[in-house]
Structures are given as structure tokens and as C-alpha cells.
Design an enzyme around this catalytic site. Structure first.
Site, PDB file in Angstrom:
ATOM      1  N   GLN A  36     -13.108   0.062  -0.004  1.00  0.00           N
ATOM      2  CA  GLN A  36     -13.404   1.546  -1.075  1.00  0.00           C
ATOM      3  C   GLN A  36     -14.092   0.729  -2.073  1.00  0.00           C
ATOM      4  O   GLN A  36     -14.642   1.632  -2.458  1.00  0.00           O
ATOM      5  CB  GLN A  36     -12.321   2.013  -1.062  1.00  0.00           C
ATOM      6  N   GLU A  70      -5.408  -8.116   9.785  1.00  0.00           N
ATOM      7  CA  GLU A  70      -4.016  -9.322   9.856  1.00  0.00           C
ATOM      8  C   GLU A  70      -3.271  -8.701  10.978  1.00  0.00           C
ATOM      9  O   GLU A  70      -1.814  -8.623  11.483  1.00  0.00           O
ATOM     10  CB  GLU A  70      -3.806  -9.828   8.776  1.00  0.00           C
ATOM     11  N   HIS A 109      -7.086  -2.684   8.667  1.00  0.00           N
ATOM     12  CA  HIS A 109      -6.459  -4.196   8.347  1.00  0.00           C
ATOM     13  C   HIS A 109      -6.265  -4.781  10.022  1.00  0.00           C
ATOM     14  O   HIS A 109      -5.454  -5.250  10.310  1.00  0.00           O
ATOM     15  CB  HIS A 109      -4.571  -3.966   8.148  1.00  0.00           C
ATOM     16  N   SER A 138       0.981  -1.213   0.176  1.00  0.00           N
ATOM     17  CA  SER A 138       0.002  -0.188  -0.121  1.00  0.00           C
ATOM     18  C   SER A 138       1.091   1.097  -0.032  1.00  0.00           C
ATOM     19  O   SER A 138       0.636   2.642  -0.246  1.00  0.00           O
ATOM     20  CB  SER A 138      -0.861  -0.043   1.152  1.00  0.00           C
ATOM     21  N   CYS A 146      -9.815  -2.627   3.406  1.00  0.00           N
ATOM     22  CA  CYS A 146      -8.251  -1.258   3.536  1.00  0.00           C
ATOM     23  C   CYS A 146      -8.960  -0.714   1.949  1.00  0.00           C
ATOM     24  O   CYS A 146     -10.358  -0.366   2.240  1.00  0.00           O
ATOM     25  CB  CYS A 146      -7.321  -0.838   3.522  1.00  0.00           C
ATOM     26  N   LEU A 147      -8.237  -0.780   1.109  1.00  0.00           N
ATOM     27  CA  LEU A 147      -8.826  -0.623  -0.365  1.00  0.00           C
ATOM     28  C   LEU A 147     -10.039  -1.772  -1.207  1.00  0.00           C
ATOM     29  O   LEU A 147     -10.828  -1.120  -1.892  1.00  0.00           O
ATOM     30  CB  LEU A 147      -7.375  -1.158  -1.691  1.00  0.00           C
ATOM     31  N   GLY A 159      -4.796  -2.151  -1.234  1.00  0.00           N
ATOM     32  CA  GLY A 159      -3.603  -1.765  -2.466  1.00  0.00           C
ATOM     33  C   GLY A 159      -3.326  -0.491  -1.993  1.00  0.00           C
ATOM     34  O   GLY A 159      -3.999   0.481  -1.595  1.00  0.00           O
TER      35      GLY A 159
END
Length: 360
Positions: free
Chosen positions: A247, A330, A328, A46, A243-244, A216
Site C-alpha cells: 500500500q 510467507e 502474505h 498487523s 501488505c502495508l 504492519g
């Protein structure tokens, strides 16, 4: 040591000493507040195209190893630090921080006043910068990097398969972190990683039990061409976006995103579970956010909000087995408070196969 300079488009100049490759480079200058995990940050896809500033005053003290990586190569374009330890102490260390940068041809500056730099970024918000050899240069080109080019650089170019677990998950890769793969393998999954441009028909042919849309780099609004595939996936399979990926799922259903003042990048971001009121500490790395008011309440429920700025951190579809989170789960680096997200995803997979939901 050779002197180098970080010149911001806003006019400020920060002096330091070159580390890694002594070459000029430009990009968005961002900062991460984590106290540990510099190796995971360096290799987080990212960060592709960005100049990463470490807020913690010393990096490199436990060296670099072969295990704590989030991709196959260093992802950042450059690094900016205060102090660097050149004699690391850790039994797993195989090289130093600066040695790893030089080997990967990644430039950086050390001995920079990072506190003042971070203050400048917070003041001006989104800031482009360039590492240069001469501070007296009067003109600088501020290059724009297309998000699709960043994703192309970060993502796999061919299909990869891992594990032989009970549940087959296709991971659509826009620049995934290895820890996401590790989390799925721990949940008894067989994981097939496919490039971001893989068609829905090709994913169907793989007969997955569920699909994960990865994190990403870049602006999600520059990836609109992939929204039809994202929407088709969510209407067909249990889906998790991170995350991405979060979105893109929101955009596929009519949501909107915007650039944040200076993003969320760190391992101590508090996020509240809307349904329980419980606060979880999360790891985050993003410069864009989904606008909560753009989410259709008839389709999605809000699951998480950021405690600090109340930005949207998670959604779940009312009818479909689809959920996504901005943070995240993870972690790496960061706390594992929200690793249950992966278990919830697998429970949705089990339900879709006619099984029984078992709360973790």
C-alpha cells in the site's frame, strides 16, 4: 467463570466468560476465518490494536509453543472465541491458550456466539467494540488509535541483523512477521531489520542489494510522512512490498487506498495471476486496499487480483525492479502457493548485480 461482555458501538452486546486478563479494553473488532494457526494470528503485528474474533469454533487444542510465533509478543489487544481447549495435546506444547493470554496481560472472552458476532460485523462493516465487566453500562468511550502509534508499538526500535547469506536485504519494519525474515534467510540472504523511520541516507549507508517494506497495522494514509523514503528506496534498489508495504509503494506513486467493508483475514483467499490465469490460495490480513483505478498504467502493471471481490492484490513496475503484493507469500498460517514471490525478488537482486535471471 466470570461473566464479561463485548459491547459494539452499533448497540449489540455479546455475553461470554473472561479469559486471560480480566480488564476492559476497546478497539476495532475483526474476524479471521482460518481453521488453524491461532498462535501465528495472536502474534501477527498487523493485528496491533484490534480485538480478534476466531471464526473456527474451537481454539487451543494443540496448545502454544515457542516456535510458531510471528513476533516477540502477543500483538492483538484482545481475543473473542467460542470454545477453548484447556487441555491441549501436542508434543511441542508448553502452555495453554488461556495461560499465554494471562501471562501477556491480554484480555478475552470465550463461550461467545461468534457466528452471530461475525454476522454483525459483516452487516455493519467496520465496527468498534469494548470488552466490559458490566453489560448495563450505558456509555462507552470508543477510542481512536493513531496508526503511527500502532506502528511504533509493533516495529523494532533499533537495528537487528540476521544471517550471513550472499544477498544483503534491508527489511524496513512497520510491524514485520517473523516468517518474512525466515523466507529471506531461506533465500540465502543476510537481513538487516531497521525501524520504519530510518532515513534513506542511513539505508544507503548499509549498502543493501535489495529492500523489503513490511506489513504492519493501521491506515496507510496516516503514514504519508514516510512516502518520500519509500519512493527513494524503490528508485534505487530492487524492492518488494508486502501488505502495508504494498500500500505504501502504491501511495508513493500517486495511488489511493480505502477502508474495506470488513477486510480480508484468513488463509484461503483465492488470488489470480493476471498474466497466467492461475489461481493461488493465499494468506491475508488487511483492512485497507489499493484502488486499482488509482494505479498509473504507464508505471505499473497489475499482477494479481482477488477472485472473490476482484480487489487489487499485486503490482509490478514496468521499468524498475519493484513489485508488491497485498497478500502474505510467507503465509503462516496458510498455504505456501505464493512463496515464489521471494525467489522473484531475489532474482531481481541478482539481475541488478549483473547476474543472470534463473526461473525458479
Amino acid at each position: 467463570m466470570t461473566k464479561g461482555y463485548l459491547v459494539l458501538e452499533t448497540g449489540e452486546t455479546f455475553e461470554g466468560d473472561w479469559i486471560g486478563a480480566e480488564r476492559e479494553i476497546s478497539g476495532e473488532v475483526v474476524f479471521n476465518t482460518s481453521m488453524t494457526g491461532y498462535q501465528e494470528m495472536l502474534t501477527d503485528p498487523s493485528y496491533t490494536g484490534q480485538l480478534l474474533t476466531f471464526c473456527y469454533p474451537i481454539v487451543g487444542n494443540y496448545g502454544m509453543n515457542k516456535d510458531d510465533v510471528e513476533s516477540k509478543h502477543i500483538a492483538v489487544s484482545a481475543v473473542i472465541t467460542s470454545d477453548i481447549c484447556e487441555e491441549p495435546s501436542h508434543y511441542q506444547s508448553t502452555s495453554s491458550f488461556s495461560e499465554e493470554l494471562k501471562q501477556a496481560n491480554i484480555p478475552g472472552l470465550q463461550n461467545v456466539d461468534t457466528r452471530s458476532l461475525v454476522n454483525a460485523i459483516r452487516k455493519h462493516q467496520t465496527v468498534k467494540g469494548k470488552l466490559v465487566k458490566e453489560a448495563s453500562q450505558s456509555t462507552h468511550r470508543w477510542e481512536y488509535k493513531n496508526s503511527l502509534d500502532l506502528v511504533k508499538h509493533a516495529a523494532v526500535t533499533s537495528i537487528e541483523s540476521y544471517g550471513d547469506g550472499t544477498f544483503h536485504v534491508v527489511l524496513v519494519d512497520f510491524g514485520f512477521k517473523k516468517s518474512i525474515l525466515d523466507a529471506l534467510l531461506q533465500e540465502n540472504c543476510k537481513v538487516t531489520i531497521v525501524p520504519y523511520h530510518t532515513s534513506f541516507e542511513d539505508i544507503q549507508a548499509m549498502d543493501p542489494d535489495g529492500v523489503l517494506i513490511s506489513n504492519g497495522p493501521g491506515d496507510p494514509m496516516e503514514l504519508l510522512a514516510f512516502l518520500p523514503t519509500v519512493k527513494a528506496i524503490t528508485k534505487t534498489y530492487p524492492t518488494l512490498g508486502i501488505c502495508l508495504g504494498h500500500q505504501l509503494i502504491a501511495l508513493a506513486y500517486g495511488g489511493k487506498t480505502k477502508k474495506m467493508p470488513f477486510g480480508h483475514r484468513g488463509s484461503n483467499h483465492p488470488v489470480k495471476d493476471v498474466s497466467t490465469g492461475k489461481v493461488h490460495m493465499t494468506s491475508q490480513n488487511h483492512g485497507y486496499v489499493v484502488l486499482e483505478e488509482s494505479i498509473d498504467p504507464q508505471q505499473f502493471q497489475i499482477t494479481f487480483r482477488n477472485v472473490n471481490d476482484r480487489t487489487l492484490e499485486g503490482i509490478r513496475h514496468w521499468m524498475l525492479p519493484v513489485q508488491s503484493v497485498q497478500f502474505h507469500p510467507e503465509a503462516h498460517p496458510g498455504p505456501s502457493d505464493t512463496e515464489f514471490i521471494f525467489n522473484h525478488f531475489i532474482q531481481q537482486v541478482i539481475l541488478s548485480r549483473g547476474g543472470t535471471y534463473v526461473e525458479a
